[in-house]
Scaffold this active site. Sequence first.
Site, PDB file in Angstrom:
ATOM      1  CB  SER A  94      11.365 -16.887  12.180  1.00 61.12           C
ATOM      2  OG  SER A  94      11.365 -17.562  13.344  1.00 61.12           O
ATOM      3  CG  ASP A 195       6.690 -22.575  10.417  1.00 58.48           C
ATOM      4  OD1 ASP A 195       7.297 -23.073  11.534  1.00 58.48           O
ATOM      5  OD2 ASP A 195       6.573 -21.229   9.821  1.00 58.48           O
ATOM      6  CG  HIS A 225      10.747 -21.258  10.918  1.00 59.90           C
ATOM      7  ND1 HIS A 225       9.520 -20.418  10.640  1.00 59.90           N
ATOM      8  CD2 HIS A 225      11.735 -21.620  11.438  1.00 59.90           C
ATOM      9  CE1 HIS A 225       9.757 -19.612  11.619  1.00 59.90           C
ATOM     10  NE2 HIS A 225      10.822 -20.209  11.800  1.00 59.90           N
TER      11      HIS A 225
END
Length: 253
Positions: A94, A195, A225
């Site tokens: 991320s 996600d 995610h």
Amino acid sequence: MPVLAGAEPFSHTGSTEVGVLLCHGFTGTPASMRPWGEHLATEGFTLSCPRLPGHGTTWQECNRTRWPDWYDRVRSEFDSLARRCDSVFVFGLSMGGTLALRLAEELGPAVAGLVLVNPSVLTLRRDAKLLAVLAPFLASVKGVAGDIAKPGVTELAYDRTPVRAAASLSRLWKVVRQDLHKVNQPLLLAHSIVDHVVEPVNSRVVAESVRSRELTDLPLRDSYHVATLDNDAPLLFERSVAFVRAVRGVGAR
């Protein structure tokens, strides 16, 4: 400020041939990267996973930090690994992927390769455009942590999103997007098909903007995610080791 149990940074000393810097995500902690780190350690890699400033304590403290604080921490850890290892790879989840991209943009060939998992470089959410306006008046909003498909697995992260810090993250996205053409290192790009935090367009933008001749696409079909803690984690871990060995052309042990 006391650190949450389990949110501590971690490291492992293995081979001097290969070092791996692990970068966790926004409002997350090194806990999301620990299983990956443990796998890499068994493969003989030297590694480091720092706790980013403002993370692993309280979201209020995170609001007192900005993206240069987070970047300075990963840059410092990268430099430390580079002094000990012949090659250093950067793995990021991320926002950790965002920071990894920035390292590649600024350090060039010093970064041997990248493994990115659901990296973020933008958002299509309309409310995000108001972050800079809201930041002086709104301290936090509902958190985005815990997007995991695997039953019974939780993420050690904040349950609130600090707005001032989030506004700084959006500024980091802009900086990174402008220089994506500078990224030419070998890249393994892992992205979840579903996600709920980072839109799929992020991975498309990265793939279409970098100039990596060696770019491997890795769809994660059974994870959300936080794929490092999800059903596809074993696949991700195995492929990341194979990627490093292929780039290096030698074993890590």
